[in-house]
Design an enzyme around this catalytic site. Structure first.
Site, PDB file in Angstrom:
ATOM      1  N   LYS A 261      80.090  -7.902 -16.771  1.00  0.00           N
ATOM      2  CA  LYS A 261      79.762  -6.548 -17.237  1.00  0.00           C
ATOM      3  C   LYS A 261      80.958  -6.005 -18.004  1.00  0.00           C
ATOM      4  CE  LYS A 261      79.005  -1.787 -15.569  1.00  0.00           C
ATOM      5  NZ  LYS A 261      78.728  -0.903 -14.420  1.00  0.00           N
ATOM      6  N   ASP A 266      82.453   4.097 -19.106  1.00  0.00           N
ATOM      7  CA  ASP A 266      81.176   4.540 -18.533  1.00  0.00           C
ATOM      8  C   ASP A 266      81.236   6.030 -18.224  1.00  0.00           C
ATOM      9  OD1 ASP A 266      78.750   4.844 -17.297  1.00  0.00           O
ATOM     10  OD2 ASP A 266      79.283   3.708 -15.486  1.00  0.00           O
ATOM     11  N   LYS A 273      78.514  11.602 -15.552  1.00  0.00           N
ATOM     12  CA  LYS A 273      79.270  11.566 -14.302  1.00  0.00           C
ATOM     13  C   LYS A 273      80.044  12.866 -14.113  1.00  0.00           C
ATOM     14  CE  LYS A 273      80.171   6.569 -13.980  1.00  0.00           C
ATOM     15  NZ  LYS A 273      79.508   6.362 -12.675  1.00  0.00           N
ATOM     16  N   ASP A 284      85.456  -0.218 -16.082  1.00  0.00           N
ATOM     17  CA  ASP A 284      84.077  -0.687 -15.898  1.00  0.00           C
ATOM     18  C   ASP A 284      83.798  -1.968 -16.688  1.00  0.00           C
ATOM     19  OD1 ASP A 284      81.770  -0.311 -14.452  1.00  0.00           O
ATOM     20  OD2 ASP A 284      80.821   1.000 -15.934  1.00  0.00           O
ATOM     21  N   ASP A 343      73.161   6.364 -15.917  1.00  0.00           N
ATOM     22  CA  ASP A 343      74.413   5.889 -15.309  1.00  0.00           C
ATOM     23  C   ASP A 343      74.222   4.533 -14.622  1.00  0.00           C
ATOM     24  OD1 ASP A 343      77.057   5.928 -14.648  1.00  0.00           O
ATOM     25  OD2 ASP A 343      76.887   7.424 -13.057  1.00  0.00           O
ATOM     26  N   GLU A 345      73.739   1.709 -15.913  1.00  0.00           N
ATOM     27  CA  GLU A 345      73.716   0.999 -17.193  1.00  0.00           C
ATOM     28  C   GLU A 345      74.156  -0.458 -17.074  1.00  0.00           C
ATOM     29  OE1 GLU A 345      76.232   2.611 -16.106  1.00  0.00           O
ATOM     30  OE2 GLU A 345      77.832   1.170 -16.494  1.00  0.00           O
ATOM     31  N   ARG A 347      73.364  -2.871 -15.006  1.00  0.00           N
ATOM     32  CA  ARG A 347      72.242  -3.809 -14.829  1.00  0.00           C
ATOM     33  C   ARG A 347      71.476  -3.983 -16.134  1.00  0.00           C
ATOM     34  NH1 ARG A 347      69.994  -0.055 -10.123  1.00  0.00           N
ATOM     35  NH2 ARG A 347      72.232   0.367 -10.032  1.00  0.00           N
TER      36      ARG A 347
HETATM   37  N1  BES Z   1      80.276   1.709 -13.075  1.00  0.00           N
HETATM   38  C1  BES Z   1      79.482   2.392 -12.138  1.00  0.00           C
HETATM   39  C2  BES Z   1      79.739   1.951 -10.700  1.00  0.00           C
HETATM   40  C3  BES Z   1      81.023   2.434 -10.083  1.00  0.00           C
HETATM   41  C4  BES Z   1      81.161   3.752  -9.687  1.00  0.00           C
HETATM   42  C5  BES Z   1      82.051   1.547  -9.839  1.00  0.00           C
HETATM   43  C6  BES Z   1      82.341   4.156  -9.095  1.00  0.00           C
HETATM   44  C7  BES Z   1      83.217   1.967  -9.222  1.00  0.00           C
HETATM   45  C8  BES Z   1      83.368   3.277  -8.849  1.00  0.00           C
HETATM   46  C9  BES Z   1      78.000   2.156 -12.424  1.00  0.00           C
HETATM   47  O1  BES Z   1      77.666   2.057 -13.756  1.00  0.00           O
HETATM   48  C10 BES Z   1      77.257   3.336 -11.891  1.00  0.00           C
HETATM   49  O2  BES Z   1      77.454   4.401 -12.391  1.00  0.00           O
HETATM   50  N2  BES Z   1      76.429   3.105 -10.880  1.00  0.00           N
HETATM   51  C11 BES Z   1      75.685   4.146 -10.271  1.00  0.00           C
HETATM   52  C12 BES Z   1      74.281   3.663 -10.059  1.00  0.00           C
HETATM   53  C13 BES Z   1      73.336   4.746  -9.603  1.00  0.00           C
HETATM   54  C14 BES Z   1      73.108   5.720 -10.735  1.00  0.00           C
HETATM   55  C15 BES Z   1      72.056   4.102  -9.178  1.00  0.00           C
HETATM   56  C16 BES Z   1      76.355   4.485  -8.941  1.00  0.00           C
HETATM   57  O3  BES Z   1      76.804   3.572  -8.238  1.00  0.00           O
HETATM   58  O4  BES Z   1      76.462   5.660  -8.627  1.00  0.00           O
HETATM   59 ZN    ZN Z   2      79.119   1.356 -14.975  1.00  0.00          ZN
HETATM   60 MN    MN Z   3      77.288   3.914 -14.655  1.00  0.00          MN
END
Ligand code: BES
Ligand code: ZN
Ligand code: MN
Length: 492
Positions: A261, A266, A273, A284, A343, A345, A347
């Site tokens: 990834k 992000d 966020k 990210d 968010d 994204e 996947r």
């Molecule tokens: N890059 C983030 C995951 C992340 C968040 C990694 C904080 C490390 C610290 C990912 O893209 C994301 O935002 N995931 C969301 C998914 C949710 C919207 C289903 C998450 O984990 O909140």
């Molecule tokens: Zn992300």
């Molecule tokens: Mn995200």
């Protein structure tokens, strides 16, 4: 860093700084005891002073102890000899190296004779730790301290495979440093095209490595609607970077494929966020960075394996053209996805890359992604979180995590979780609700990986340190993956 193997006794080794172990309670190892006799008891006096418990991590520097060629001796705690293992060795080396690097030594020598397991595994660990310890982030900080003086690390005794072990360990450490540097670079420098250019340079330096960088026009032709939807709000164009390493005797042998990834920043997109610690979303792309780190290390070692390294790179931004919640996009596999949260994204960029991976007829595919905050909530910063569709592959990766001190822990990918992705308007939604976020993210990916053995490493917790004092990318899971690939290489 240069590496050397020495057959000399510790007293005779040509170096600026010797590092020798002291066991718990102040007991000198055989080599240190020999030095101590030559130095008129100077080492023993420190060891027995009671100032240190001599656990791994404790160190003491002696200048001009006398009786040996080296001008400095570092006494380094090794703890209880009964419980001295790979993890203790890593700590012992890191502390010894820290002491060396803080000083003016250009060359350091580690004697491994008293340490277990004897020989080569320890030499590899030492080289890996040496590279890691000497890394400094300088790219955007001209005021950073000058680079450390240390240029050579040598070891004794000389085993048959010691030189090769040093070479492997150093390559792993350098692979981690490549991943750390890319991870640490800010989002305004490390863009998708920057990652592509980095990969081109990597490929340019190795005959066995070829590269293909897909731009957005080619992604559109291939129908990569999910990947493109993530980049839609950004002025930075997405890139799908494909590095193809052919090192096996049989160029046609099925490769391992790694998919990283590479979200270079992000923001969350329209599902923006919150502001707190959002800067950390420059990390990210640590999955992508680990793929490039591994490709660099494999190329450096010239391993006899076939390996495809893919990076799905994009920037996730809000904007007039950005994807909106409720939008429905079509993946390269033909499945439609309702984007309920922009968010989620990672996947989306991964699913199209995972479909593209099929054309390499991979023996197995491993994706690496800072995918879910839920992985951090569940495991903190210790574990890589592992899921997949092939238990044999997963078991092997779990073992490699143990052996490389880059541990992973498995979560279940039970069918019952799949329904959380149901959508009224598309084949699936891109989020699975509040519960089991790491698992439902993997469930999403599992729908695009049915045609090969697949494992997914959620590295959201392991890929970087957040604490102010050591904030930065860790280079994980390069050690785990290198362990996996070196094993395959040794079987070829
Ligand atoms: N890059 C983030 C995951 C992340 C968040 C990694 C904080 C490390 C610290 C990912 O893209 C994301 O935002 N995931 C969301 C998914 C949710 C919207 C289903 C998450 O984990 O909140
Ligand atoms: Zn992300
Ligand atoms: Mn995200």
């Amino acid at each position: 860093m240069r590496y050397a193997v020495s057959a000399d006794s510790v007293a005779a080794v040509e170096t600026d700084c010797l590092v020798v172990p002291v066991w718990k309670g102040g007991k000198l190892g055989a080599q240190a005891a020999a030095l101590d006799r030559l130095a008129g008891g100077a080492l023993g006096a420190v060891a027995e002073s009671g100032d240190y418990g001599w656990e791994p991590g404790d160190t003491h520097l002696l200048h001009q102890p006398g009786g040996c060629a080296a001008g400095r001796v570092v006494l380094a705690g090794a703890g209880d000899p009964e419980s001295f293992d790979a993890a203790a060795a890593a700590k012992y080396f890191a502390a010894g190296l820290g002491k060396v690097l803080a000083g003016n030594s250009g060359r350091a020598h580690f004697d491994l004779a008293d340490l277990k397991p004897a020989g080569d595994q320890l030499a590899a660990r030492l080289a890996q730790e040496s590279e890691i310890a000497a890394y400094r982030y300088r790219a955007t900080k001209p005021s950073a301290k000058p680079a450390p003086k240390l240029k050579q690390v040598s070891v004794s005794p000389a085993g048959e495979q010691t030189a090769e072990a040093l070479r492997r360990g150093a390559a792993i450490g350098r692979g981690m440093n490549r991943a750390r540097e890319l991870g640490n670079l800010p989002g305004n420098i490390c863009t998708p095209e920057y990652l592509a250019e980095h990969a081109r340079e990597l490929a340019g330096g190795c005959d066995k490595l070829s590269i293909d960088v897909l731009d957005e026009a080619r992604m559109r032709e291939l129908g990569m609607g999910c990947l493109l939807s993530v980049a839609a709000g950004s002025t930075e164009e997405a890139r799908l970077i494909v590095l193809d390493y052919r090192g096996a005797g049989d160029r046609q042998a099925q490769p391992v494929a790694l998919v990283g990834k590479g979200i270079t920043f992000d923001t969350g997109g329209i599902s923006l966020k919150p502001g707190l610690a959002m800067d950390e979303m420059k990390f990210d792309m640590c999955g992508a960075a680990a793929v490039l780190g591994v490709m660099g290390a494999v190329a450096e070692l010239g391993l006899p394996i076939n390996l495809v390294g893919m990076v799905a790179a994009a920037e996730n931004m809000p904007g007039g053209k950005a994807t909106k919640p409720g939008d429905i996009v079509t993946s390269m596999a033909g499945k439609t996805v309702e984007i309920l949260n922009t968010d989620a994204e990672g996947r989306l960029v991964l699913c199209d890359a995972l479909t593209y991976a099929e054309r390499f007829k991979p023996a197995c595919v491993i994706d690496l992604a800072t995918l879910t905050g839920a992985a951090v909530a569940a495991f903190g910063h210790q574990a890589n979180v592992l899921l997949g569709n092939d238990q044999e592959l997963i078991d092997r990766l779990l073992q490699c995590g143990q052996d490389s001190l880059d541990r992973a822990w498995q979560l279940p990918l039970w069918d019952e979780y799949q329904k959380q992705l149901n959508s009224r308007f598309a084949d699936m939604a891109n989020i699975g609700g509040k519960l089991a976020g790491t698992i439902t993210a993997a469930c999403f990916l599992s729908r695009f990986t049915e045609n090969y053995p697949w494992a997914h490493l959620d590295i959201a917790g392991s890929a970087w340190h957040s604490e102010a004092a050591k904030k930065g990318a860790t280079g994980r899971p390069v050690p785990l993956l290198m362990e996996f690939l070196l094993e395959r290489a040794d079987r070829n």
